[in-house]
Design a protein around this motif. Structure first.
Motif, PDB file in Angstrom:
ATOM      1  N   TRP A 114      -5.393  -8.581  17.097  1.00  0.00           N
ATOM      2  CA  TRP A 114      -5.412  -7.870  15.812  1.00  0.00           C
ATOM      3  C   TRP A 114      -4.387  -6.742  15.802  1.00  0.00           C
ATOM      4  O   TRP A 114      -3.642  -6.588  14.829  1.00  0.00           O
ATOM      5  N   SER A 115      -4.325  -5.954  16.869  1.00  0.00           N
ATOM      6  CA  SER A 115      -3.387  -4.828  16.880  1.00  0.00           C
ATOM      7  C   SER A 115      -1.937  -5.307  16.947  1.00  0.00           C
ATOM      8  O   SER A 115      -1.047  -4.664  16.380  1.00  0.00           O
ATOM      9  N   ALA A 116      -1.678  -6.432  17.599  1.00  0.00           N
ATOM     10  CA  ALA A 116      -0.321  -6.989  17.618  1.00  0.00           C
ATOM     11  C   ALA A 116       0.091  -7.455  16.221  1.00  0.00           C
ATOM     12  O   ALA A 116       1.217  -7.184  15.765  1.00  0.00           O
ATOM     13  N   VAL A 117      -0.811  -8.144  15.530  1.00  0.00           N
ATOM     14  CA  VAL A 117      -0.533  -8.579  14.159  1.00  0.00           C
ATOM     15  C   VAL A 117      -0.364  -7.374  13.253  1.00  0.00           C
ATOM     16  O   VAL A 117       0.553  -7.310  12.424  1.00  0.00           O
ATOM     17  N   PHE A 118      -1.233  -6.386  13.416  1.00  0.00           N
ATOM     18  CA  PHE A 118      -1.168  -5.151  12.633  1.00  0.00           C
ATOM     19  C   PHE A 118       0.180  -4.457  12.833  1.00  0.00           C
ATOM     20  O   PHE A 118       0.812  -4.014  11.869  1.00  0.00           O
ATOM     21  N   ILE A 127       5.346  -2.879  10.557  1.00  0.00           N
ATOM     22  CA  ILE A 127       6.807  -2.762  10.623  1.00  0.00           C
ATOM     23  C   ILE A 127       7.442  -3.528   9.461  1.00  0.00           C
ATOM     24  O   ILE A 127       8.333  -3.012   8.773  1.00  0.00           O
ATOM     25  N   GLN A 128       6.964  -4.742   9.243  1.00  0.00           N
ATOM     26  CA  GLN A 128       7.502  -5.577   8.162  1.00  0.00           C
ATOM     27  C   GLN A 128       7.292  -4.898   6.801  1.00  0.00           C
ATOM     28  O   GLN A 128       8.202  -4.874   5.965  1.00  0.00           O
ATOM     29  N   THR A 129       6.117  -4.357   6.574  1.00  0.00           N
ATOM     30  CA  THR A 129       5.800  -3.724   5.292  1.00  0.00           C
ATOM     31  C   THR A 129       6.625  -2.458   5.085  1.00  0.00           C
ATOM     32  O   THR A 129       7.120  -2.201   3.986  1.00  0.00           O
ATOM     33  N   ASN A 130       6.783  -1.670   6.139  1.00  0.00           N
ATOM     34  CA  ASN A 130       7.574  -0.439   6.006  1.00  0.00           C
ATOM     35  C   ASN A 130       9.049  -0.723   5.747  1.00  0.00           C
ATOM     36  O   ASN A 130       9.769   0.145   5.276  1.00  0.00           O
ATOM     37  N   PRO A 158       0.823   3.706  10.113  1.00  0.00           N
ATOM     38  CA  PRO A 158       0.305   2.393  10.540  1.00  0.00           C
ATOM     39  C   PRO A 158       1.035   1.834  11.765  1.00  0.00           C
ATOM     40  O   PRO A 158       0.429   1.162  12.599  1.00  0.00           O
ATOM     41  N   ILE A 159       2.317   2.121  11.868  1.00  0.00           N
ATOM     42  CA  ILE A 159       3.078   1.644  13.028  1.00  0.00           C
ATOM     43  C   ILE A 159       2.608   2.357  14.289  1.00  0.00           C
ATOM     44  O   ILE A 159       2.368   1.729  15.325  1.00  0.00           O
ATOM     45  N   ILE A 160       2.436   3.657  14.198  1.00  0.00           N
ATOM     46  CA  ILE A 160       1.997   4.446  15.358  1.00  0.00           C
ATOM     47  C   ILE A 160       0.583   4.047  15.772  1.00  0.00           C
ATOM     48  O   ILE A 160       0.313   3.811  16.954  1.00  0.00           O
ATOM     49  N   VAL A 161      -0.321   3.958  14.797  1.00  0.00           N
ATOM     50  CA  VAL A 161      -1.714   3.603  15.094  1.00  0.00           C
ATOM     51  C   VAL A 161      -1.787   2.230  15.751  1.00  0.00           C
ATOM     52  O   VAL A 161      -2.446   2.055  16.780  1.00  0.00           O
TER      53      VAL A 161
END
Length: 136
Positions: A84-88, A93-96, A112-115
């Motif tokens: 989940w965290s890898a997909v997140f 990154i993609q969304t930003n 979200p990238i840092i978290v």
């Protein structure tokens, strides 16, 4: 508690995601309006923010129970959270870097990238160094 996790470092590696999940669960479920305003995602996102909060809260509660008992045999939960965290992280990154982040009023922060990166690093640590415990 420390002994069941294999020491203070391992306990802390589980404690940090626990606190992060409980914080975001609370933020998304109880402070939904403030979270939506902070992230600039608009009121139409309320349902998805709450769905995310429900997941985060469930993960935080499960991890808290693991900390109070033992992580022995909990590899499935840690594996799920690693994936989940890898997909997140990928999605964050993609969304930003998407057109969405350029929309006026959207706050495309690096939060979200840092978290997700912190969560992924800790879960990789848990999966790698606690294998003798979590697969037991």
């Amino acid at each position: 508690m420390f002994q069941a996790a294999g020491g203070a470092l391992n306990f802390t590696a589980i404690l940090i995601p626990t606190l992060m999940a409980l914080y975001y669960g609370f933020r998304c479920l109880v402070q939904t309006d403030k979270a939506i305003a902070q992230w600039g995602i608009g009121p139409a996102a309320e349902q998805m923010v709450k769905v995310t909060g429900a997941y985060a809260l469930a993960q935080g509660v499960m991890y808290a129970l693991i900390l109070l008992t033992s992580p022995a045999g909990a590899w499935e939960l840690f594996a799920f959270s690693t994936i989940w965290s890898a997909v997140f992280l990928y999605i964050a990154i993609q969304t930003n870097n998407s057109e969405w982040s350029k929309v006026e009023g959207v706050n495309a922060s690096n939060e979200p990238i840092i978290v997700s990166a912190v969560m992924l690093a800790l879960h990789i640590y848990i999966m790698a160094t606690m294998s003798d415990i979590i697969y037991g």
